[in-house]
Design an enzyme around this catalytic site. Sequence first.
Site, PDB file in Angstrom:
ATOM      1  N   SER A   1       0.857  -1.179   0.000  1.00 23.27           N
ATOM      2  CA  SER A   1       0.000   0.000   0.000  1.00 23.27           C
ATOM      3  C   SER A   1       0.898   1.235   0.000  1.00 23.27           C
ATOM      4  O   SER A   1       2.031   1.188  -0.483  1.00 23.27           O
ATOM      5  CB  SER A   1      -0.932  -0.032   1.211  1.00 23.27           C
ATOM      6  OG  SER A   1      -1.816   1.069   1.192  1.00 23.27           O
TER       7      SER A   1
ATOM      8  N   TYR B   1      -4.251   6.496  -7.519  1.00 22.22           N
ATOM      9  CA  TYR B   1      -3.236   5.792  -6.729  1.00 22.22           C
ATOM     10  C   TYR B   1      -3.737   5.530  -5.310  1.00 22.22           C
ATOM     11  O   TYR B   1      -3.592   4.418  -4.773  1.00 22.22           O
ATOM     12  CB  TYR B   1      -1.974   6.655  -6.710  1.00 22.22           C
ATOM     13  CG  TYR B   1      -0.772   6.042  -6.038  1.00 22.22           C
ATOM     14  CD1 TYR B   1      -0.076   4.996  -6.631  1.00 22.22           C
ATOM     15  CD2 TYR B   1      -0.304   6.543  -4.834  1.00 22.22           C
ATOM     16  CE1 TYR B   1       1.057   4.461  -6.031  1.00 22.22           C
ATOM     17  CE2 TYR B   1       0.826   6.018  -4.228  1.00 22.22           C
ATOM     18  CZ  TYR B   1       1.501   4.978  -4.824  1.00 22.22           C
ATOM     19  OH  TYR B   1       2.618   4.453  -4.225  1.00 22.22           O
TER      20      TYR B   1
ATOM     21  N   LYS C   1      -4.302   1.869  -3.627  1.00 24.83           N
ATOM     22  CA  LYS C   1      -3.497   1.508  -2.463  1.00 24.83           C
ATOM     23  C   LYS C   1      -4.360   1.239  -1.229  1.00 24.83           C
ATOM     24  O   LYS C   1      -4.004   0.400  -0.387  1.00 24.83           O
ATOM     25  CB  LYS C   1      -2.475   2.613  -2.169  1.00 24.83           C
ATOM     26  CG  LYS C   1      -1.350   2.688  -3.194  1.00 24.83           C
ATOM     27  CD  LYS C   1      -0.618   1.359  -3.358  1.00 24.83           C
ATOM     28  CE  LYS C   1       0.668   1.461  -4.135  1.00 24.83           C
ATOM     29  NZ  LYS C   1       1.320   0.151  -4.339  1.00 24.83           N
TER      30      LYS C   1
ATOM     31  N   TYR D   1     -15.847  -7.169  -3.143  1.00 24.03           N
ATOM     32  CA  TYR D   1     -16.608  -6.106  -2.481  1.00 24.03           C
ATOM     33  C   TYR D   1     -15.735  -5.351  -1.479  1.00 24.03           C
ATOM     34  O   TYR D   1     -15.726  -4.116  -1.436  1.00 24.03           O
ATOM     35  CB  TYR D   1     -17.818  -6.743  -1.793  1.00 24.03           C
ATOM     36  CG  TYR D   1     -18.775  -5.795  -1.132  1.00 24.03           C
ATOM     37  CD1 TYR D   1     -19.605  -4.969  -1.884  1.00 24.03           C
ATOM     38  CD2 TYR D   1     -18.895  -5.756   0.258  1.00 24.03           C
ATOM     39  CE1 TYR D   1     -20.514  -4.118  -1.270  1.00 24.03           C
ATOM     40  CE2 TYR D   1     -19.801  -4.917   0.884  1.00 24.03           C
ATOM     41  CZ  TYR D   1     -20.607  -4.095   0.116  1.00 24.03           C
ATOM     42  OH  TYR D   1     -21.512  -3.263   0.736  1.00 24.03           O
TER      43      TYR D   1
END
EC number: 4.2.1.119
Length: 906
Positions: free
Chosen positions: A149, A163, A167, A467
Amino acid sequence: MSPVDFKDKVVIITGAGGGLGKYYSLEFAKLGAKVVVNDLGGALNGQGGNSKAADVVVDEIVKNGGVAVADYNNVLDGDKIVETAVKNFGTVHVIINNAGILRDASMKKMTEKDYKLVIDVHLNGAFAVTKAAWPYFQKQKYGRIVNTSSPAGLYGNFGQANYASAKSALLGFAETLAKEGAKYNIKANAIAPLARSRMTESILPPPMLEKLGPEKVAPLVLYLSSAENELTGQFFEVAAGFYAQIRWERSGGVLFKPDQSFTAEVVAKRFSEILDYDDSRKPEYLKNQYPFMLNDYATLTNEARKLPANDASGAPTVSLKDKVVLITGAGAGLGKEYAKWFAKYGAKVVVNDFKDATKTVDEIKAAGGEAWPDQHDVAKDSEAIIKNVIDKYGTIDILVNNAGILRDRSFAKMSKQEWDSVQQVHLIGTFNLSRLAWPYFVEKQFGRIINITSTSGIYGNFGQANYSSSKAGILGLSKTMAIEGAKNNIKVNIVAPHAETAMTLTIFREQDKNLYHADQVAPLLVYLGTDDVPVTGETFEIGGGWIGNTRWQRAKGAVSHDEHTTVEFIKEHLNEITDFTTDTENPKSTTESSMAILSAVGGDDDDDDEDEEEDEGDEEEDEEDEEEDDPVWRFDDRDVILYNIALGATTKQLKYVYENDSDFQVIPTFGHLITFNSGKSQNSFAKLLRNFNPMLLLHGEHYLKVHSWPPPTEGEIKTTFEPIATTPKGTNVVIVHGSKSVDNKSGELIYSNEATYFIRNCQADNKVYADRPAFATNQFLAPKRAPDYQVDVPVSEDLAALYRLSGDRNPLHIDPNFAKGAKFPKPILHGMCTYGLSAKALIDKFGMFNEIKARFTGIVFPGETLRVLAWKESDDTIVFQTHVVDRGTIAINNAAIKLVGDKAKI
């Protein structure tokens, strides 16, 4: 303690041709792993392809006696990457989802193509690779996954909606993988590194990059990938030798009676309580939590139903009269209730649904409201939806991104079509509608976006990898939009509802049905759509009469100052890295987070004395150097009035703006200006530092004392500067720099100042030169209770231009190009201006002070609104904080004033 090794383990690392991925590959190979070095070899923006990058890494590994193979496939072809591993090594044990690209652009300019391209590489690529490896993990009852991340994913970041979305989506993806993989010994975690790479080289200054080598990140990745690691579903921030877990913290929140008295007005009345994390007086079921799943709604709604009707006395009026609101997925369920509630409060509601929305429209009209139907699919018809709104009402004020679908399936059985279809509705649809509404919001300098996430997105959920990742992506997207929208009065907040609808009916137990009505969520949404909502970028959980706030909490962590940090350091300090018992932080922005990390990394109290190699005779030689004369600063009522006006004084306060007023006076923080009107200020401490670069100086704290009361409004002040302390902090230095200002004629002491500076990339002796006042060193922690006083202070768009006339002419505060060079989207306000604005707000309430101390913890942009919160800690001491309302950050903390009078006026 046995060393960590990867003998016979097969590791796939995506994006491994350079930066972090390359370093990971080399380190895994050194520890015995068989490494698949994947890299498409394209440019940073995702264009092109070249196999050379992966080949170079493999050649280096083989040259050093390791085992590796190159793979040149696009991460979207994850099955081919895994096939490379299996063909060469028989299986796969570890996946490092590291591949990434940048396509930065503001919301105003970002295209759907740019958004989806970044989502594809970061998120969909991670899905493809992990999905292909999953059967091998299950069969061998072993797997390790590390998702990469970013601070942008945690906090949002200007110009990075794509982005940040990707992330943050990787966080929800990791959480769900952790839950599904538990019984197969599959551990999934995520890191948010700030490291030197092709991406960060384009956005960070060189001095900072020196501290951010990938060698400081790799040890944590190695540990999380090892057989010894038992952590799963966890997140970590890592940079420059700092390692800390970061987790969700949920406020105890507020219970409302879930009946007809539960309105937007009572939410507005008690809104500050929802955001209050002081749970000392709350029952057990309303204590703060550090959760990995949704709240105990059964207990909460049971307790809520015992309450008397909600008291709306004194509540502010809530109205959405003539506001145009678009609500997606409003043909039924939650969206339908939202639409009816917004209409009840006077809004003109466009009811969107991919099915016929006329039933909701008819119900609104029958109740006396105004509504208009829109039958389009948010997944593919976003332009048509916005066009319908504009054609009907000419504008849009509020957007509620509510539309959603479920395609639940275990990760092992989930198809790419099921993954893509959920993402297209929840994430791409939310982005597109927000993007298309944005120009209308900017034009009218008003906009409210309410994005519906889910506890599955915040905490992950079994069988919902699609989801949960999409709903988690909405968090990063929303926080970025909140940052970008602040200057245009566009506020973006996030809501995770717990309610029974046709879509969620299957997940509720029989005994829970009919307890969580959709209309128990709507009051919060209505308030978040109003002109007066005080927050942006916040996340709320709600259901059954309960509302809480959710934020990040970071552990104190561990810091390594070793030039070559090993995986054993992580292993030995794991308890510190995951320890939340003391010194936790709640960062809300990338700036706030990185500043705190930088400060922590500087805190090396164990520096060897042998590093200090200065000759003792240097001190004597310095004394023989020719000294500058102490500066004399001449000022008059013009300077005083100019300064007072910059801090908000008006013609209604003649004592500040009219020199002939009998009570004409200066705001005491005026006494710091001498430090900006003298070159000797900086020169006097520069000689104590080695390799000093003024561009790497950060003003961390400031203390000021007025010794002669009242302070003069004209005269000549002579100032002497002296160091108080220099403290090495690794490769950085903290210096406390003092000054004393006296009347040039009488010699009477008028002001004393202490400025604490954090200076990167320099050295100094560890030395104390003078004692410090107790008030200057007190931490002044804000109490964990509601403030005794708070006031909002608007900051004019033009204030920096006015304030700089008092002495601080740094172009960072006025020149957009200079600000961009310093990596700010626009010029920032002077920190000492925020200091002075806060001081005046406190004077207006409590009276004059003669001592003030504060720590600078965040930036302020002209045009934002400050909120000064104050606590009376004793008869003469007021502790305060200064928040930035627009971005939900703290600009000043650990601050207090000491009053001149005996008691505070409160």
